[in-house]
Design a protein around this motif. Structure first.
Motif, PDB file in Angstrom:
ATOM      1  N   HIS A  42      85.005  94.120  22.769  1.00 17.30           N
ATOM      2  CA  HIS A  42      84.986  93.211  21.624  1.00 17.30           C
ATOM      3  C   HIS A  42      85.447  91.840  22.095  1.00 17.30           C
ATOM      4  CE1 HIS A  42      84.395  96.609  18.940  1.00 17.30           C
ATOM      5  NE2 HIS A  42      85.502  97.173  19.382  1.00 17.30           N
ATOM      6  N   GLU A  43      84.945  90.790  21.456  1.00 15.24           N
ATOM      7  CA  GLU A  43      85.358  89.431  21.806  1.00 15.24           C
ATOM      8  C   GLU A  43      86.852  89.298  21.547  1.00 15.24           C
ATOM      9  OE1 GLU A  43      86.478  85.542  21.626  1.00 15.24           O
ATOM     10  OE2 GLU A  43      85.996  86.370  19.651  1.00 15.24           O
ATOM     11  N   THR A  82      88.347  87.732  18.296  1.00 12.33           N
ATOM     12  CA  THR A  82      88.273  88.517  17.067  1.00 12.33           C
ATOM     13  C   THR A  82      89.295  89.658  17.079  1.00 12.33           C
ATOM     14  OG1 THR A  82      86.475  89.892  17.960  1.00 12.33           O
ATOM     15  CG2 THR A  82      85.846  87.976  16.645  1.00 12.33           C
ATOM     16  N   TRP A 126      84.490  96.857  12.750  1.00 10.33           N
ATOM     17  CA  TRP A 126      83.971  96.194  13.942  1.00 10.33           C
ATOM     18  C   TRP A 126      82.462  96.009  13.942  1.00 10.33           C
ATOM     19  CZ3 TRP A 126      86.797  93.252  16.784  1.00 10.33           C
ATOM     20  CH2 TRP A 126      88.185  93.445  16.744  1.00 10.33           C
ATOM     21  N   ASP A 151      81.613  92.286  15.041  1.00  8.14           N
ATOM     22  CA  ASP A 151      80.833  92.022  16.248  1.00  8.14           C
ATOM     23  C   ASP A 151      79.503  91.326  15.951  1.00  8.14           C
ATOM     24  OD1 ASP A 151      82.816  93.145  17.806  1.00  8.14           O
ATOM     25  OD2 ASP A 151      81.861  95.113  17.929  1.00  8.14           O
ATOM     26  N   ARG A 192      82.869  82.925  13.305  1.00  5.31           N
ATOM     27  CA  ARG A 192      84.110  83.335  13.957  1.00  5.31           C
ATOM     28  C   ARG A 192      85.094  82.167  14.055  1.00  5.31           C
ATOM     29  NH1 ARG A 192      82.082  87.041  19.127  1.00  5.31           N
ATOM     30  NH2 ARG A 192      81.052  88.684  17.894  1.00  5.31           N
TER      31      ARG A 192
END
Length: 250
Positions: free
Chosen positions: A137-138, A141, A211, A215, A222
């Motif tokens: 995941h980024e 975030t 998520w 995502d 974001r």
């Protein structure tokens, strides 16, 4: 921490290393978050020497089992065993490292101020660091989700579904930071933010840990969500989290 906790000369605790400070020529002061004791500050003697076996263990992000001798002002760590080496993965990824640093700073602030939520805050931090270390995941975030959930655990849960003034079900198009979430058209006070509907949906997903929605969010959404989270965090902590300025966003 109560006086009875340190009635014995030494004690064991597991903990996540939040930060370290140099002391003298070879020592460090280690700040740990313990799930039972909260924030513990203790000296680790000789850890800056190349021959020290504790040096690589007592680093930020690491979860350890520590044997500590109680002292009048500072305690002393005499032994530490590594449980989860999250730091090894995070230091190799700058965006994950900076996100993790903001988590550690926030965790220390929240647990120093609210002793009742220590155990759940510990579990939340542990899970967030594990997620960062695994990747997938980024990192920005993961940080934003952690921050919202940590604030909720501390008793400051925002609302992104119901108007925080009248309770009307959304979706609503305005967020008021001091009031703690979305407000409807009739209740909206001056100074409220007007994020996009996608951003409001993202904020709700960050709080819930959804998520699939997180995502799928684009970069602009974001970024707007991150600004709301940062403002909400600063409002409740009453000062900025310095590490947030260093967080690298994708």
């Amino acid at each position: 921490m109560s006086r009875s906790t340190f009635a014995a000369k030494s004690y064991r605790t597991r903990g996540i290393v939040l930060r370290t400070h140099k002391l003298g020529e070879a020592d460090r002061i280690i700040t740990l978050l313990s799930p039972e004791l909260g924030v513990v500050r203790a000296v680790a003697k000789g850890v800056r020497r190349t021959s020290s076996k504790l040096g690589a263990t007592l680093e930020p992000f690491m979860e350890v089992d520590a044997q500590i001798v109680a002292g009048r002002s500072l305690h002393t760590i005499i032994q530490a065993q590594l449980r989860h080496p999250y730091g090894q993965a995070l230091v190799a990824d700058y965006s994950a490292y900076t996100a993790g640093a903001a988590m550690l700073e926030t965790a220390e602030r929240l647990t120093d101020a609210d002793a009742e939520s220590i155990a759940p805050q510990y579990r939340l931090l542990h899970g967030a660091l594990a997620t960062l270390a695994r990747g997938g995941h980024e990192s920005g975030t993961v940080l934003d989700s952690y921050l919202l959930r940590a604030l909720a655990t501390a008793g400051w849960a925002p609302s992104f579904a119901h108007c925080v003034r009248c309770g009307a079900m959304g979706p609503h198009q305005a967020i008021n930071i001091p009031l703690g979430g979305v407000v409807c058209h009739d209740c909206r006070p001056a100074g409220s933010m007007s994020p996009s509907p996608a951003t409001v949906s993202l904020l709700a997903a960050l709080l819930e840990g959804d998520w699939a929605v997180i995502d799928a969010a684009d970069g602009a959404t974001r970024a707007q969500g991150a600004a709301v989270v940062a403002n909400y965090l600063q409002w409740h902590l009453e000062r900025a989290v310095k590490s947030l300025k260093l967080v690298e966003r994708q």
